[in-house]
Design a protein around this motif. Structure first.
Motif, PDB file in Angstrom:
ATOM      1  N   ASP A 190      11.130  -4.538 -60.817  1.00 31.47           N
ATOM      2  CA  ASP A 190       9.743  -3.818 -60.123  1.00 31.47           C
ATOM      3  C   ASP A 190       8.199  -4.132 -60.272  1.00 31.47           C
ATOM      4  OD1 ASP A 190      12.133  -2.349 -59.533  1.00 31.47           O
ATOM      5  OD2 ASP A 190      12.517  -1.373 -61.422  1.00 31.47           O
ATOM      6  N   ASN A 195       5.970  -8.566 -56.955  1.00 32.84           N
ATOM      7  CA  ASN A 195       6.303  -8.322 -56.468  1.00 32.84           C
ATOM      8  C   ASN A 195       4.968  -9.033 -54.905  1.00 32.84           C
ATOM      9  OD1 ASN A 195       8.884  -6.609 -55.576  1.00 32.84           O
ATOM     10  ND2 ASN A 195       8.266  -5.822 -57.141  1.00 32.84           N
ATOM     11  N   LYS A 240       8.568  -3.664 -52.279  1.00 35.35           N
ATOM     12  CA  LYS A 240       9.714  -4.358 -53.653  1.00 35.35           C
ATOM     13  C   LYS A 240      10.076  -5.535 -52.558  1.00 35.35           C
ATOM     14  CE  LYS A 240      11.207  -0.959 -56.675  1.00 35.35           C
ATOM     15  NZ  LYS A 240      12.376  -0.296 -56.919  1.00 35.35           N
TER      16      LYS A 240
END
Length: 289
Positions: A190, A195, A240
């Motif tokens: 996360d 990301n 994500k």
């Protein structure tokens, strides 16, 4: 974690040489030049390391100047242009062999509330309704040119599920639009920084090809010279990358040996997370004689 994903995360994890000075390496994959998405992602990563964590990149604008040499490390220098009350600006230059090969300007912003709207995601088949890599190889791609087959069979950290592959096998002049589902093959967690840089990396994939649809060609055509010239990206909402995203692309114009392409990246449930624009060199390959 698969070797290809681990390799990607390793090359995006820059070595710090000094304040505002970083070094990145390229994978040993036999390519003649460094993949543009790698340089975009590494330069963004260098800029992020000089910005407070609470400020998130909302846009980047980059220029490719020279082909990168994959056998030589890339040095990234960061110029701290401005640190304002709400926004932070950084400029990054990538160097090899004593010369600039790439430059990037990025803007960062602290989180704020504001107006919200977006255009709707196109209504197209979902990724689980489309053939995966192995199925593509056995069906559509079995009649594709050898260079196309080799590209799709190559192990890579990013998985694609295209809605249409006619441009590789038909030679027909098509409308300059394409839709491709994309995701990282492994869960990268996360971390918003990880990301963001992986999203920047994959944003350079398949995009320029869209500018050749109207001409019945692809970037794999031996008679086409193609290369990215610039790249711009806007990060609208957190993404994500290990989850499916639709990369919806179009090419509004080509002229003077250049093609313009645009892309929108949506989550599976239709949230627009990023927009991309790129102009690239697309022209008939010149004879060596």
């Amino acid at each position: 974690m698969s070797d290809t994903v681990q390799q990607l995360l390793t090359i995006l994890d820059l070595e710090t040489l000094e304040d505002d000075l970083f070094r990145g390496v390229s994978p040993n994959n036999g390519w003649q030049r460094v993949f543009g998405g790698q340089v975009i992602a590494q330069a963004l990563g260098a800029a992020i390391r000089t910005v407070p964590a609470e400020r998130i990149c909302h846009s980047l604008h980059a220029y490719f100047m020279r082909p990168g040499d994959p056998a030589v490390p890339i040095v990234y220098t960061v110029d701290r242009i401005r640190d304002g009350g709400s926004f932070t600006t950084r400029r990054v230059v990538a160097l090899q062999h004593g010369a600039a090969i790439f430059s990037l300007s990025a803007s960062f912003q602290k989180n704020e509330e504001g107006f919200e709207h977006q255009i709707a995601m196109p209504d197209i088949p979902k990724p689980d309704e489309l053939p995966d890599g192995k199925a593509l190889e056995k069906t559509i791609l079995k009649n594709a040119p050898a260079a196309v087959q080799a590209y799709w069979k190559r192990p890579r950290p990013i998985e694609f599920r295209p809605v249409m592959l006619d441009h590789y096998i038909s030679g027909k002049k098509l409308e300059p639009f394409q839709h491709i589902w994309v995701r990282c093959r492994e869960d990268v967690g996360d971390d918003p920084v990880r990301n963001a840089v992986v999203l920047a990396y994959l944003s350079d994939m398949t995009l320029l090809d869209t500018a050749l649809f109207a001409h019945g060609l692809s970037v794999f055509d031996e008679n086409v010279q193609a290369a990215s010239l610039d790249h711009a990206m806007w990060f609208h909402r957190p993404a994500k990358v290990s989850q499916w995203m639709l990369y919806s692309q179009d090419s509004p114009s080509s002229s003077a040996g250049r093609g313009l392409t645009r892309g929108s990246l949506y989550t599976l449930d239709g949230m627009l997370v990023a927009s991309v624009a790129q102009e690239g060199l697309i022209r008939p390959r010149r004879s060596s004689r």
